[in-house]
Design a protein around this motif. Structure first.
Motif, short mmCIF file in Angstrom:
data_model
loop_
_atom_site.label_atom_id
_atom_site.label_comp_id
_atom_site.label_asym_id
_atom_site.label_seq_id
_atom_site.Cartn_x
_atom_site.Cartn_y
_atom_site.Cartn_z
N MET A 14 0.81 -1.22 0.00
CA MET A 14 0.00 0.00 0.00
C MET A 14 0.85 1.28 0.00
O MET A 14 0.30 2.37 0.07
CB MET A 14 -0.92 0.02 1.23
N LEU A 17 0.92 5.10 0.80
CA LEU A 17 -0.19 5.47 1.67
C LEU A 17 0.03 5.04 3.11
O LEU A 17 -0.57 5.59 4.03
CB LEU A 17 -1.49 4.85 1.14
N LYS A 23 -1.69 -0.02 7.63
CA LYS A 23 -2.64 -0.38 6.58
C LYS A 23 -4.08 -0.41 7.08
O LYS A 23 -5.00 0.06 6.40
CB LYS A 23 -2.26 -1.74 6.01
N LEU A 26 -6.13 2.83 6.91
CA LEU A 26 -6.46 3.50 5.66
C LEU A 26 -7.98 3.67 5.57
O LEU A 26 -8.73 2.75 5.90
CB LEU A 26 -5.95 2.70 4.47
N PRO A 216 -3.71 -0.68 -3.38
CA PRO A 216 -4.47 0.57 -3.26
C PRO A 216 -5.77 0.58 -4.04
O PRO A 216 -6.78 1.13 -3.58
CB PRO A 216 -3.49 1.62 -3.77
N ILE A 319 -6.55 7.75 -5.41
CA ILE A 319 -6.45 7.80 -3.95
C ILE A 319 -5.41 8.86 -3.61
O ILE A 319 -4.27 8.80 -4.10
CB ILE A 319 -6.03 6.45 -3.36
N ILE A 357 -2.05 7.20 -7.41
CA ILE A 357 -1.92 7.04 -5.97
C ILE A 357 -0.98 8.13 -5.51
O ILE A 357 0.19 8.18 -5.93
CB ILE A 357 -1.34 5.65 -5.61
#
Length: 400
Positions: A14, A17, A23, A26, A216, A319, A357
């Protein structure tokens, strides 16, 4: 009954992010993945939780605290080193009694599936049918029992996979205490499961709802699914001249300014400024304290808190992390010219529409263009009029 949720991992797939959050934190439909999972278990009747935490544990502890806000109780166990799922479960010994539920923290399931699972006799593994079983632990079943389990086979024997949801009792602890290091250098729960399978003891329970969060773009699929059952709550201020269609939730302190057009389902967080003349399309989740300004258009995207998209911007199927700022005229493409499947760093997203992303605290100058499938690392600065594509590392300065 207790519920143990494994929430200690970073989620390297991920990145970027997960640079500032684990994780499981998120956001999907403006709530952390872990919250959706815990709420489903609570709706199934479970009120006692044990979170196994590690990477980014402070954020998890600060958000959930003791669970009182959800009318549940939460205890925390820290897995200091990421030594595998068996090692994580071992840390909970003495904190469970009788039957208990065990779940990986990076997925979404339904309360109704958990109710049925908890009524069964332990041990049980939740399974799910998928069109890409090679990415998971593949299982074979016969007469309601698991007969085989193989991790990420390129030639899977079935389309059924281990969903990471289990019902155990206290007999699991002697098994995991006997597990040695795997070839990957971890203490893996699957080795204990193999012992149960050989004894014909592990039952299978098909899950009707199961959303995995491996990459993602999986967040977008889950976001769409959860927004589709949104019960809208409008607590902010909506000025005259705003058009709202469908299910739209608006958080307290948010102002939707005149000329803005919003199509649900979508959710807008607290203390946001939207418009004037913004266009927010279905499947979009805007986090707290964001600014979506004049002539900016968002579609099927996740925007994390404190990000500003203020003038003449377009974001589709993307995202975006927290604390970002989009210069006027900056746009994120989301469709290839040949309408083919979009890849991110060589890995297929399985999607014909996917934008970018964007990590946290990324600053764009005016009139930047970002190509499909681009990943931009956190704390990067993009100069005006730049064209960006590929994988951009954290703290990169791009000069036009």
């Amino acid at each position: 009954m207790e519920c143990v949720i494994l929430a200690a991992g970073e989620g390297k797939r991920m990145r970027p992010l997960t640079g500032q959050r684990p994780k499981v934190m998120l956001p999907v439909a403006n709530r952390p993945i872990l919250e959706h999972l815990m709420v489903a278990a609570a709706e199934a009747g479970i009120k006692k939780f044990v979170f196994v935490v590690g990477y980014g544990e402070r954020e998890i502890r600060n958000y959930f605290k003791n669970g009182k806000a959800w009318n549940v109780s939460i205890r925390y166990v820290t897995q200091r080193q990421q030594l595998g799922t068996s090692d994580a479960l071992k840390a909970t010994e003495g904190l469970t009694s009788g039957k208990f539920l065990l779940m990986n923290g990076d997925m979404i399931v339904s309360a109704s599936d958990l109710v049925t699972l908890c009524e069964m006799d332990a041990p049980v593994m939740g399974i799910h049918r998928t069109d890409h079983p090679q990415d998971f632990g593949v299982v074979t079943c016969e007469n309601g029992l698991i007969t085989g389990l193989e991790e990420k086979s390129q030639h899977p024997k079935s389309d059924l996979i281990n969903a990471g949801v289990y019902l155990f009792d206290q007999t699991i602890y002697p098994l995991i205490n006997a597990v040695g290091l795997s070839s990957r250098g971890e203490y893996e729960l699957t080795d204990a499961l193999d012992l149960m399978i050989r004894e014909g003891q592990l039952a299978a329970h098909p899950l009707k709802v199961w959303l995995d969060m491996g990459y993602p773009w999986d967040l977008l699929d889950a976001n769409t699914r959860l927004l589709s059952v949104l019960s809208p709550v409008q607590e902010g201020e909506v000025e005259d001249g705003v058009t709202i269609h469908g299910a739209v939730s608006i958080g307290a302190g948010t102002v939707i300014k005149a000329g803005t057009y919003i199509e649900g389902p979508c959710v807008i967080g607290k203390d946001c400024k939207i418009g004037p003349h913004a266009y927010i399309r279905p499947g979009t989740a805007v986090g707290d304290r964001c600014h979506i300004g004049h002539s900016s258009e968002l579609k099927n995207s996740i925007i994390m808190p404190e990000t500003k998209i203020p003038h003449f911007n377009y974001l589709g199927d993307s995202i975006v992390g927290s604390g970002c700022n989009f210069g006027a005229g900056t746009k994120l493409a989301n469709v290839r010219h040949d309408h083919g499947i979009i890849k991110v760093c060589g890995r297929s997203t399985g999607r014909k529409k996917f934008g970018a992303i964007v990590g946290d605290n990324v600053q764009f100058g005016i009139n930047c263009s970002v190509n499909v499938g681009t990943v931009i690392g956190s704390d990067s600065n993009i100069a005006p009029h730049s064209f960006v594509e590929g994988w951009i590392e954290d703290k990169t300065n791009i000069q036009s």
